[in-house]
Design a protein around this motif. Structure first.
Motif, PDB file in Angstrom:
ATOM      1  N   GLN A 158       0.825  -1.208   0.000  1.00 19.62           N
ATOM      2  CA  GLN A 158       0.000   0.000   0.000  1.00 19.62           C
ATOM      3  C   GLN A 158       0.859   1.259   0.000  1.00 19.62           C
ATOM      4  OE1 GLN A 158      -3.447   0.085  -0.546  1.00 19.62           O
ATOM      5  NE2 GLN A 158      -2.698   2.126  -1.065  1.00 19.62           N
ATOM      6  N   ALA A 159       1.906   1.283   0.812  1.00 25.01           N
ATOM      7  CA  ALA A 159       2.808   2.447   0.829  1.00 25.01           C
ATOM      8  C   ALA A 159       3.455   2.618  -0.542  1.00 25.01           C
ATOM      9  CB  ALA A 159       3.871   2.283   1.915  1.00 25.01           C
ATOM     10  N   PHE A 160       3.869   1.505  -1.134  1.00 23.72           N
ATOM     11  CA  PHE A 160       4.479   1.517  -2.472  1.00 23.72           C
ATOM     12  C   PHE A 160       3.499   2.097  -3.488  1.00 23.72           C
ATOM     13  CE2 PHE A 160       5.281  -0.700  -6.526  1.00 23.72           C
ATOM     14  CZ  PHE A 160       6.613  -0.343  -6.750  1.00 23.72           C
ATOM     15  N   ALA A 161       2.261   1.616  -3.469  1.00 23.80           N
ATOM     16  CA  ALA A 161       1.245   2.092  -4.414  1.00 23.80           C
ATOM     17  C   ALA A 161       1.020   3.593  -4.236  1.00 23.80           C
ATOM     18  CB  ALA A 161      -0.061   1.319  -4.227  1.00 23.80           C
ATOM     19  N   ASP A 162       0.894   4.026  -2.993  1.00 23.19           N
ATOM     20  CA  ASP A 162       0.626   5.446  -2.724  1.00 23.19           C
ATOM     21  C   ASP A 162       1.732   6.329  -3.282  1.00 23.19           C
ATOM     22  OD1 ASP A 162      -1.785   4.946  -1.378  1.00 23.19           O
ATOM     23  OD2 ASP A 162      -0.820   4.861   0.590  1.00 23.19           O
ATOM     24  N   VAL A 163       2.977   6.029  -2.920  1.00 22.06           N
ATOM     25  CA  VAL A 163       4.078   6.907  -3.323  1.00 22.06           C
ATOM     26  C   VAL A 163       4.391   6.761  -4.815  1.00 22.06           C
ATOM     27  CG1 VAL A 163       6.015   5.384  -2.699  1.00 22.06           C
ATOM     28  CG2 VAL A 163       6.284   7.870  -2.585  1.00 22.06           C
TER      29      VAL A 163
END
Length: 185
Positions: free
Chosen positions: A44-49
């Motif tokens: 999720q962090a990867f997708a967001d950034v």
């Protein structure tokens, strides 16, 4: 659940800021490969950034670099957008994996890594090097602020939600950045 903190600087040289995000992508990719990590949180962090970064580059960085540098032309900027579309398509496949402890997830991580590493290498060589060499420091700083402001706005708007990634991938198909669904295979 582990929270991965996405750094939110407010100023800096646009080249350095983009490179910092590239290193963050690589770190989060390592987390998604680590079976003992909170892979769902890393994803999720990867997708967001990743989405916030790509959208900010396309809206603020690429257009200005095309105007300001000899080394970055319309072709390089368009190619970067095509690669962002491919990355977003790989991201969607990764996000659609139900679990993070499956072979399907591992395969999606590997595919994501391949398209991402290709893009990072190409962007660093064909876009960031000319920007570093040809754009004055104060302009890179101003561009950095514009990039970060857009990146933060996209992060605040939930850039990495599966609905948003689906929308972005659909738009890329409609704009011809990705082959039409009936052209694949």
């Amino acid at each position: 659940m582990t929270d991965y903190v996405i750094p939110r600087p407010v100023s800096g040289d646009v080249v350095d800021l983009i490179l910092e995000d590239h290193r963050l992508f690589e770190s989060l990719m390592r987390e998604m490969r680590d079976s003992t990590a909170d892979r769902a949180a890393a994803r999720q962090a990867f997708a967001d950034v990743l989405v916030a970064h790509g959208e900010a580059e396309e809206s603020h960085v690429y257009p200005r670099l095309v105007k300001k540098t000899e080394g970055v032309g319309e072709h390089e900027a368009h190619h970067g957008e095509e690669e962002h579309a491919e990355i977003n398509e790989a991201l969607l496949a990764l996000m659609e994996c139900k679990g993070t402890d499956t072979q399907k997830f591992d395969d999606a991580v590997e595919e994501m890594n391949e398209v991402l590493q290709h893009h990072i290498t190409e962007e660093e060589l064909t876009i960031l090097n000319p920007a570093r060499e040809e754009v004055p420091e104060e302009e890179r700083a101003a561009l950095g602020e514009a990039f970060l402001k857009a990146r933060s706005e996209h992060l605040d708007a939930g850039a990495g939600s599966i609905e948003n990634v689906r929308r972005i991938v659909q738009e890329a198909h409609e704009e011809g950045l990705l082959p039409a669904d009936d052209e694949e295979e």
